[in-house]
Each structure stands twice: as C-alpha cells, then as structure tokens.
Design an enzyme around this catalytic site. Structure first.
Site, PDB file in Angstrom:
ATOM      1  N   ASP A  52      40.531  38.335  -7.306  1.00  0.00           N
ATOM      2  CA  ASP A  52      41.146  37.128  -6.765  1.00  0.00           C
ATOM      3  C   ASP A  52      40.461  36.689  -5.477  1.00  0.00           C
ATOM      4  OD1 ASP A  52      43.091  36.959  -8.740  1.00  0.00           O
ATOM      5  OD2 ASP A  52      44.532  38.172  -7.615  1.00  0.00           O
ATOM      6  N   TYR A 110      40.884  50.787  -7.956  1.00  0.00           N
ATOM      7  CA  TYR A 110      41.062  49.936  -6.781  1.00  0.00           C
ATOM      8  C   TYR A 110      41.566  50.768  -5.606  1.00  0.00           C
ATOM      9  CZ  TYR A 110      40.630  45.544  -9.412  1.00  0.00           C
ATOM     10  OH  TYR A 110      40.172  44.488 -10.166  1.00  0.00           O
TER      11      TYR A 110
END
Length: 247
Positions: A52, A110
């Site tokens: 994003d 992540y």
C-alpha cells in the site's frame, strides 16, 4: 525473452503504493520506467506483494522479461536508471519462464515497527509508528497468538479488499520489545488487504490496556469489520521477505 527475478528494497514514503496508477508515483511505475530505458521498450514488472501507499520493503521480489540477456549487468543498469528514486535492486537473476513473483510465492513475511516513547522520532521518522503511551509487549504477544492458524479474518479485512475469501492462514505473529522498539513479525502464504496493519492496530489497543487479552479472540470470532481496532499507519510496515519453493 529471458525472465529475471529481482530482489528489491524501497522506502515507500514517496509512493502511492506498489501498483501502477495513471498520473501517480508508484513503485511499479518507477521500476517499469527504469526497465524501459534499459531494454529500449515497454516492460511489465510484476511484484510478489502489492504494498500500500507508504509501505516499505527490504525484500520485495519481482519478475520481468527483457530482450537484454546480460544477467550480471541488469541490477546495476536498473539502479542507474532508478536514480534518484529511493528504490534499489539488490539482486537480479535469470529464472525459468514459468517463474511468477506473485503466484509462485509460498510465504510472505512482514515486520511492523513501533517506537514506544514520548519523544518525537528523528532517525525513524517515516519508518515507524510512534506510540507515546506505555505498551505491554507481553500482553500483545499473548493476544496475537489468537490470530495464528487458519481463520476467517473478516474483522481485519479492509472494505476495499478484492480477495475472494477472508480466510487466511497465519503461520506466525510474534511481538517483541527491544528497549523502546517493539517489532511485530507476521508470516503467511498470503494476506488480505491491510490485514497486517489492522492486526497491529488492534494489538496496540491491548498493549495500551484498553482491552484484555481475550478481546483479540472475541473480535476475530465476531467476523465484523466494525469490531477492528484503529488501523496502524503505513509508516511502520515492511515487506521483509518472500519465500519460494526450493530449486
């Protein structure tokens, strides 16, 4: 045409995410512009993770097909054409034509970074989320274990998510404190849109003492997006590694 696998790092701050968008600065757009200069024509660069806006990467993987067949030169040439973008190609390898950066991946990892202090950020500005109130990392880690495994993650699914199913399998979600730095490490074969940031934001609510540890399981089982805590900002999120089958 030869297919190349790229290992990429970038500071996502200046970009509106990974995906190419007309008139906007994106990571994919910058890479494709550099590749076009290298190859003398349009090149599509496909990433493993469609990060994003504002999200960073230290281990993004992408593939592209070039007419150029000089494996030892591709990384340096890409980096030359990428300047002054805060994007670096760390490695470029020739791979088989059926390799796909996104669909061949078997795991994505992540890391989310919180700086837990009252003072404003200096070196970590734009690279972490500053939370001034004291957080209990042990309680956040305990709560996080409710999310490990295969679950319906509707509560943590962004309204813009286009995935066919909210069911995902988290293989790891650890929370650890290192002085004023708290790291959330999250692994799964794949994620739904803004899932990691939604999970982190909810866990921070537990860390602040606003909810008990058991609240994490309660909101997961509710399968209700309105039960999710505040979504953590993009600054602290890094795509750290993408795994592929051996060989």
């Amino acid at each position: 045409m030869p297919r190349y696998r790229l290992l990429i790092e970038y500071n996502g701050g200046p970009y509106q995410g990974w995906m190419r968008l007309p008139g906007l600065q994106t990571v994919q757009g910058a890479l494709e512009a550099a590749a076009a200069q290298l190859d003398g024509g349009p090149v599509e660069v496909t990433g493993a993770g469609r990060t994003d806006a504002g999200v960073h990467a230290t281990g993004q993987v992408a593939h592209m097909d070039l007419r150029v067949d000089r494996p030892n030169k591709v990384a340096d040439a890409m980096n030359y054409h990428l300047r002054p973008h805060p994007i670096a190609v760390l490695k470029a390898d020739r791979v088989e034509e059926d390799f796909h950066a996104r669909f061949s991946a078997i795991a994505r990892h992540y890391r989310y970074i919180v700086i837990n202090r009252r003072a404003h950020l200096t070196h970590d500005q734009g690279l972490a989320w500053r939370v001034p109130s004291r957080l209990d990392a042990d309680k956040m880690h305990e709560a996080a274990q409710s999310f490990v495994g295969t679950h319906d993650f509707t509560t943590f699914r962004d309204s813009e998510c286009q995935a066919l199913s909210p069911v995902k399998t988290l293989t790891r979600l650890d929370v650890a404190r290192y002085n004023d730095r708290i790291e959330f490490t999250c692994s799964a074969p794949s994620f739904i849109h803004r899932q990691v940031r939604s999970l982190v934001g909810s866990l921070v609510e537990v860390g602040r003492g606003r909810h008990p540890v058991k609240w994490a399981r309660e909101i997961l089982e509710a399968a209700d997006r309105t039960r999710c805590g505040p979504v953590a900002p993009s600054d602290g999120l890094f795509l750290e590694r993408v795994d592929y089958p051996a060989g």
